[in-house]
Enzyme design. Structure first.
Site, PDB file in Angstrom:
ATOM      1  N   ILE A  32       0.813  -1.217   0.000  1.00 22.53           N
ATOM      2  CA  ILE A  32       0.000   0.000   0.000  1.00 22.53           C
ATOM      3  C   ILE A  32       0.854   1.277   0.000  1.00 22.53           C
ATOM      4  O   ILE A  32       0.396   2.337  -0.426  1.00 22.53           O
ATOM      5  CB  ILE A  32      -0.963  -0.020   1.214  1.00 22.53           C
ATOM      6  CG1 ILE A  32      -2.195   0.826   0.969  1.00 22.53           C
ATOM      7  CG2 ILE A  32      -0.264   0.376   2.504  1.00 22.53           C
ATOM      8  CD1 ILE A  32      -3.302   0.541   1.971  1.00 22.53           C
ATOM      9  N   GLN A  94      10.974  -4.925  10.645  1.00 18.85           N
ATOM     10  CA  GLN A  94       9.733  -5.699  10.453  1.00 18.85           C
ATOM     11  C   GLN A  94       8.621  -5.117  11.324  1.00 18.85           C
ATOM     12  O   GLN A  94       8.710  -5.150  12.546  1.00 18.85           O
ATOM     13  CB  GLN A  94       9.934  -7.178  10.813  1.00 18.85           C
ATOM     14  CG  GLN A  94       8.666  -8.005  10.569  1.00 18.85           C
ATOM     15  CD  GLN A  94       8.822  -9.488  10.866  1.00 18.85           C
ATOM     16  OE1 GLN A  94       9.744  -9.892  11.581  1.00 18.85           O
ATOM     17  NE2 GLN A  94       7.936 -10.293  10.338  1.00 18.85           N
ATOM     18  N   HIS A 100       7.022 -11.911   5.135  1.00 21.76           N
ATOM     19  CA  HIS A 100       6.748 -11.379   3.799  1.00 21.76           C
ATOM     20  C   HIS A 100       8.035 -10.976   3.099  1.00 21.76           C
ATOM     21  O   HIS A 100       8.974 -10.492   3.727  1.00 21.76           O
ATOM     22  CB  HIS A 100       5.791 -10.180   3.866  1.00 21.76           C
ATOM     23  CG  HIS A 100       6.209  -9.107   4.819  1.00 21.76           C
ATOM     24  ND1 HIS A 100       5.991  -9.187   6.181  1.00 21.76           N
ATOM     25  CD2 HIS A 100       6.850  -7.927   4.614  1.00 21.76           C
ATOM     26  CE1 HIS A 100       6.464  -8.096   6.767  1.00 21.76           C
ATOM     27  NE2 HIS A 100       7.004  -7.322   5.840  1.00 21.76           N
ATOM     28  N   HIS A 102       9.481  -8.389   0.289  1.00 18.95           N
ATOM     29  CA  HIS A 102       9.233  -7.183  -0.494  1.00 18.95           C
ATOM     30  C   HIS A 102       9.924  -7.364  -1.846  1.00 18.95           C
ATOM     31  O   HIS A 102      11.133  -7.601  -1.889  1.00 18.95           O
ATOM     32  CB  HIS A 102       9.883  -5.960   0.165  1.00 18.95           C
ATOM     33  CG  HIS A 102       9.305  -5.574   1.487  1.00 18.95           C
ATOM     34  ND1 HIS A 102       8.370  -4.565   1.614  1.00 18.95           N
ATOM     35  CD2 HIS A 102       9.547  -6.023   2.746  1.00 18.95           C
ATOM     36  CE1 HIS A 102       8.066  -4.411   2.904  1.00 18.95           C
ATOM     37  NE2 HIS A 102       8.761  -5.293   3.611  1.00 18.95           N
TER      38      HIS A 102
HETATM   39  P1  AMP Z   1       7.738  -4.529   7.058  1.00 13.96           P
HETATM   40  O1  AMP Z   1       8.224  -3.193   7.510  1.00 13.96           O
HETATM   41  O2  AMP Z   1       8.809  -5.358   6.422  1.00 13.96           O
HETATM   42  O3  AMP Z   1       6.996  -5.271   8.138  1.00 13.96           O
HETATM   43  O4  AMP Z   1       6.720  -4.216   5.879  1.00 13.96           O
HETATM   44  C1  AMP Z   1       5.344  -4.138   6.045  1.00 13.96           C
HETATM   45  C2  AMP Z   1       4.798  -3.570   4.739  1.00 13.96           C
HETATM   46  O5  AMP Z   1       3.399  -3.819   4.719  1.00 13.96           O
HETATM   47  C3  AMP Z   1       4.980  -2.067   4.586  1.00 13.96           C
HETATM   48  O6  AMP Z   1       5.762  -1.809   3.410  1.00 13.96           O
HETATM   49  C4  AMP Z   1       3.561  -1.527   4.455  1.00 13.96           C
HETATM   50  O7  AMP Z   1       3.442  -0.481   3.514  1.00 13.96           O
HETATM   51  C5  AMP Z   1       2.788  -2.757   4.032  1.00 13.96           C
HETATM   52  N1  AMP Z   1       1.388  -2.764   4.424  1.00 13.96           N
HETATM   53  C6  AMP Z   1       0.876  -2.564   5.662  1.00 13.96           C
HETATM   54  N2  AMP Z   1      -0.474  -2.666   5.634  1.00 13.96           N
HETATM   55  C7  AMP Z   1      -0.808  -2.952   4.351  1.00 13.96           C
HETATM   56  C8  AMP Z   1      -2.042  -3.165   3.668  1.00 13.96           C
HETATM   57  N3  AMP Z   1      -3.207  -3.123   4.333  1.00 13.96           N
HETATM   58  N4  AMP Z   1      -2.020  -3.427   2.345  1.00 13.96           N
HETATM   59  C9  AMP Z   1      -0.856  -3.477   1.685  1.00 13.96           C
HETATM   60  N5  AMP Z   1       0.354  -3.291   2.261  1.00 13.96           N
HETATM   61  C10 AMP Z   1       0.375  -3.018   3.569  1.00 13.96           C
END
Ligand code: AMP
Ligand code: ZN
Length: 139
Positions: A32, A94, A100, A102
């Site tokens: 997002i 994280q 996940h 990226h």
């Molecule tokens: P991390 O910092 O590695 O945990 O990455 C989490 C990622 O999830 C971030 O890049 C956010 O932008 C993404 N994120 C969080 N909520 C959503 C959502 N509802 N839809 C899509 N991406 C999301």
């Protein structure tokens, strides 16, 4: 499924997302908040809830790797290059505790800043000590 996990809810369709791909074990959707203005930043996740890469069961490993590769093939055509990043624990960035990857398509001068770190130097004797320590931790 973990009740309070935002990504488990996305997989179940309880929270909307822009889905790119799904199979029996994996799910891929647009982040997002893309890391570059050109977008296309995709998150690839296992459907089973794991927090860290080390939690992942071997039975889900191949499917997850295959999906990372499949999406990478598309993104290398969408962009000019690709970074794959996977954060483990808060100290490493994280924020969502559902494993996940990226997948970030890259473009010339796209403003992405964390792909260059300052290169440090080992002190005398330190490199062998650290290598020995890590090797001793291998299972
Ligand atoms: P991390 O910092 O590695 O945990 O990455 C989490 C990622 O999830 C971030 O890049 C956010 O932008 C993404 N994120 C969080 N909520 C959503 C959502 N509802 N839809 C899509 N991406 C999301
Ligand atoms: Zn989850």
């Amino acid at each position: 499924m973990v009740v309070d996990c935002i990504f488990c809810k996305i997989i179940k369709g309880e929270i909307p997302c822009t889905k790119i791909y799904e199979d029996s074990k994996t799910f891929a959707f647009l982040d997002i908040g893309p890391a570059t203005p050109r977008g296309g930043h995709i998150l690839v996740i296992p459907k089973n809830h794991y927090e860290l890469i080390t939690d992942l069961k071997d039975s889900d490993l191949i499917a997850l790797t295959k999906t990372v590769k499949k999406i990478s093939e598309a993104l290398l055509q969408y962009g000019e290059g690709l970074n794959i990043i996977q954060n483990n624990k808060k100290v490493a960035g994280q924020f969502v505790p559902h494993l996940h990857f990226h997948l970030i398509p890259r473009f010339e001068n796209d403003g992405f800043i964390i792909d260059r770190w300052s290169s440090n130097k080992y002190k005398e004797g330190e490199i062998d000590k650290i290598a020995g320590k890590i090797k001793s931790l291998l299972k």
